[in-house]
Scaffold this motif. Structure first.
Motif, PDB file in Angstrom:
ATOM      1  N   GLN A  59     -32.231  45.552 -50.811  1.00  0.00           N
ATOM      2  CA  GLN A  59     -30.785  45.425 -51.027  1.00  0.00           C
ATOM      3  C   GLN A  59     -30.448  44.150 -51.786  1.00  0.00           C
ATOM      4  O   GLN A  59     -29.569  44.132 -52.648  1.00  0.00           O
ATOM      5  CB  GLN A  59     -30.054  45.458 -49.683  1.00  0.00           C
ATOM      6  N   GLU A  62     -31.243  44.672 -55.237  1.00  0.00           N
ATOM      7  CA  GLU A  62     -30.214  45.556 -55.800  1.00  0.00           C
ATOM      8  C   GLU A  62     -29.009  44.722 -56.207  1.00  0.00           C
ATOM      9  O   GLU A  62     -28.406  44.945 -57.252  1.00  0.00           O
ATOM     10  CB  GLU A  62     -29.811  46.597 -54.747  1.00  0.00           C
ATOM     11  N   PHE A  63     -28.682  43.771 -55.343  1.00  0.00           N
ATOM     12  CA  PHE A  63     -27.561  42.865 -55.598  1.00  0.00           C
ATOM     13  C   PHE A  63     -27.760  42.120 -56.915  1.00  0.00           C
ATOM     14  O   PHE A  63     -26.828  41.931 -57.685  1.00  0.00           O
ATOM     15  CB  PHE A  63     -27.456  41.886 -54.432  1.00  0.00           C
ATOM     16  N   TYR A  64     -29.011  41.731 -57.188  1.00  0.00           N
ATOM     17  CA  TYR A  64     -29.311  41.019 -58.427  1.00  0.00           C
ATOM     18  C   TYR A  64     -29.572  41.980 -59.586  1.00  0.00           C
ATOM     19  O   TYR A  64     -29.977  41.554 -60.665  1.00  0.00           O
ATOM     20  CB  TYR A  64     -30.525  40.096 -58.229  1.00  0.00           C
ATOM     21  N   LYS A  68     -32.728  49.683 -57.792  1.00  0.00           N
ATOM     22  CA  LYS A  68     -31.619  50.599 -57.511  1.00  0.00           C
ATOM     23  C   LYS A  68     -32.117  51.718 -56.603  1.00  0.00           C
ATOM     24  O   LYS A  68     -33.022  52.464 -56.991  1.00  0.00           O
ATOM     25  CB  LYS A  68     -31.092  51.193 -58.825  1.00  0.00           C
ATOM     26  N   ASN A  79     -33.268  49.482 -65.531  1.00  0.00           N
ATOM     27  CA  ASN A  79     -33.732  49.647 -66.902  1.00  0.00           C
ATOM     28  C   ASN A  79     -33.603  48.378 -67.746  1.00  0.00           C
ATOM     29  O   ASN A  79     -33.004  48.372 -68.810  1.00  0.00           O
ATOM     30  CB  ASN A  79     -32.989  50.803 -67.566  1.00  0.00           C
ATOM     31  N   ILE A  80     -34.155  47.276 -67.217  1.00  0.00           N
ATOM     32  CA  ILE A  80     -34.271  46.061 -68.024  1.00  0.00           C
ATOM     33  C   ILE A  80     -35.754  45.770 -68.164  1.00  0.00           C
ATOM     34  O   ILE A  80     -36.542  46.127 -67.304  1.00  0.00           O
ATOM     35  CB  ILE A  80     -33.538  44.870 -67.389  1.00  0.00           C
TER      36      ILE A  80
ATOM     37  N   LEU B 172     -27.705  34.043 -62.167  1.00  0.00           N
ATOM     38  CA  LEU B 172     -28.527  35.201 -61.813  1.00  0.00           C
ATOM     39  C   LEU B 172     -27.661  36.374 -61.382  1.00  0.00           C
ATOM     40  O   LEU B 172     -27.934  37.521 -61.716  1.00  0.00           O
ATOM     41  CB  LEU B 172     -29.490  34.831 -60.689  1.00  0.00           C
ATOM     42  N   PRO B 176     -27.316  40.590 -64.537  1.00  0.00           N
ATOM     43  CA  PRO B 176     -27.561  42.033 -64.665  1.00  0.00           C
ATOM     44  C   PRO B 176     -26.364  42.791 -65.210  1.00  0.00           C
ATOM     45  O   PRO B 176     -26.525  43.677 -66.052  1.00  0.00           O
ATOM     46  CB  PRO B 176     -27.901  42.456 -63.235  1.00  0.00           C
ATOM     47  N   GLU B 183     -26.235  46.517 -73.281  1.00  0.00           N
ATOM     48  CA  GLU B 183     -26.928  47.710 -73.735  1.00  0.00           C
ATOM     49  C   GLU B 183     -25.967  48.880 -73.897  1.00  0.00           C
ATOM     50  O   GLU B 183     -26.071  49.669 -74.828  1.00  0.00           O
ATOM     51  CB  GLU B 183     -28.053  48.064 -72.749  1.00  0.00           C
TER      52      GLU B 183
END
Lengths: 233, 233
Positions: A59, A62-64, A68, A79-80, B172, B176, B183
């Motif tokens: 989690q 996910e936050f950062y 996912k 997707n990075i 940080l 994201p 993108e």
DNA sequence: CAATTAAAATTGGTTAACCAGATTGGTTTG
DNA sequence: CAAACCAATCTGGTTAACCAATTTTAATTG
């Protein structure tokens, strides 16, 4: 001089271990962006940690924006690129619990910008809320009582008027650490509060008159004492 | 134009309901700072939610410094006044998911400050890391490849040199959302990348020469295009 | 052999049972 | 009567079982 914020003092270490292992997994197993991670159960066993701890860590990532989770499907790498992911994970692993100096430095930065934006974007309703907060503050100070809370409410009202949710969030995140340290080191004594009345009124007026430069300047004055204090601690 | 960050899109609503109920509890039951909340089991039943959802919410409020859970003891209200708690809870309840504009506005603010601080505080090791990141970026751009990641790594290296953990964390957290939107809306095309080479080198030089004003100015130049783009979207 | 479909296994999320330690109230003891 | 102590209870944290939905697999059928 450490502040308990932005990191859990307790599970912090175990979480960092898990993050490091996830990083190894991505690099060693050559997982690419978009790929699916092994299931939570499998990872928990592989890492030798409880599933709940693993879930908490997922989690957090996910936050950062690194992972996912999709219900009934799996946990995927965002997707990075793998370079960016490695860089961010390294940063997250290196993150320390902010010290008071960092907090104050950042708060001042945020508040100067917020004052400017509030002067530009405030509505009449915003102004009314600020006035209410300010009156409550003044009354407390004049009664010789502690007014840290009322001060906070006033500053949050300004933040609201700035119409930037990121800045608002960051203000909220920083606030508790500031308050705690204020009380711990007795930053705000009565004299400062009395000076604060005029300083607050100046900020209010500048925002009311929609003068962003003045608002920022007056906010700067307001934080001058705090700034110096913070650098001498 | 919404970005999934700083709030969980899913459990968001249920969490907000729980927060609202906790707020009512504090106000209606006249709970004061330092007081103990009812047990998790009791609250979960009283609120009609699952204990795990309640626990997640409590952890969130712990993050904001409003509650504090003590193992085998209870969850306590932090020692800040009830006025402040109400104000903060209202703010948390009102927090929206930051839009792209907020993110960019905040990122620019952070990066300008970071550039300044990095010029003042960078060590030789910091400089080396920045150089490595910059070389990787340049190579990619010259090869005509996409270099968003390498760009990010360079900026994170600067952030590290600024020696302020709050600012680092916020960078940080924001990153994201920025990447995703970049993108999605194709913010960075090849031309901009080519211009980026010189801009990055300028920033690097200023930080190397420990010139805070110039570093900030060069960073401002670097963000000018982004800034304008953000305000026309 | 290919397309279809149904059933079995796998997934993240949720719920319930369990644990170790702190708290509390009553009992004992000096 | 007060202080010390002990057991019953209550706490947040952890673990394991369960759920519904998805994905995979294999059997079936044209």
């Amino acid at each position: 001089m450490k502040v308990e914020i932005l990191t859990k003092t307790e599970n912090g270490n175990i979480q960092k271990e898990i993050i490091a292992k996830i990083k190894d997994l991505i690099n060693f197993k050559n997982l690419e962006p978009g790929d699916k991670l092994p299931s939570e159960r499998m990872l928990a066993e592989k890492f030798g940690v409880s599933r709940s701890n693993l879930r908490e860590t997922i989690q957090k990532l996910e936050f950062y924006g690194i992972l996912k989770s999709m219900p009934q499907s799996g946990t995927f790498i965002e997707n990075i690129g793998v370079t960016a992911i490695n860089g961010m994970l390294d940063d997250i692993l290196r993150l320390e619990t902010p010290d008071f100096k960092s907090l104050v430095e950042t708060r001042i930065l945020l508040e100067l910008k917020i004052a400017r934006l509030a002067a530009l974007r405030r509505t009449d309703d915003d102004l009314k809320e600020m006035r209410t907060a300010l009156d409550a503050y003044n009354e407390k100070v004049r009664a010789g009582e502690d007014a840290v809370e009322e001060d906070l409410i006033f500053h949050l009202a300004i933040a609201k008027a700035a119409k930037n949710s990121s800045l608002n969030t960051f203000m909220l995140v920083i606030t508790p650490g500031i308050i705690t340290n204020f009380e711990k080191y007795h930053v705000c004594d009565k004299n400062q509060s009395f000076m604060g009345i005029q300083e607050h009124e100046d900020i209010y007026d500048a925002i009311k008159n929609q003068d962003p430069k003045l608002a920022k300047a007056k906010m700067k004055v307001h934080f001058k004492v705090l700034y110096q204090y913070c650098y001498n601690i």
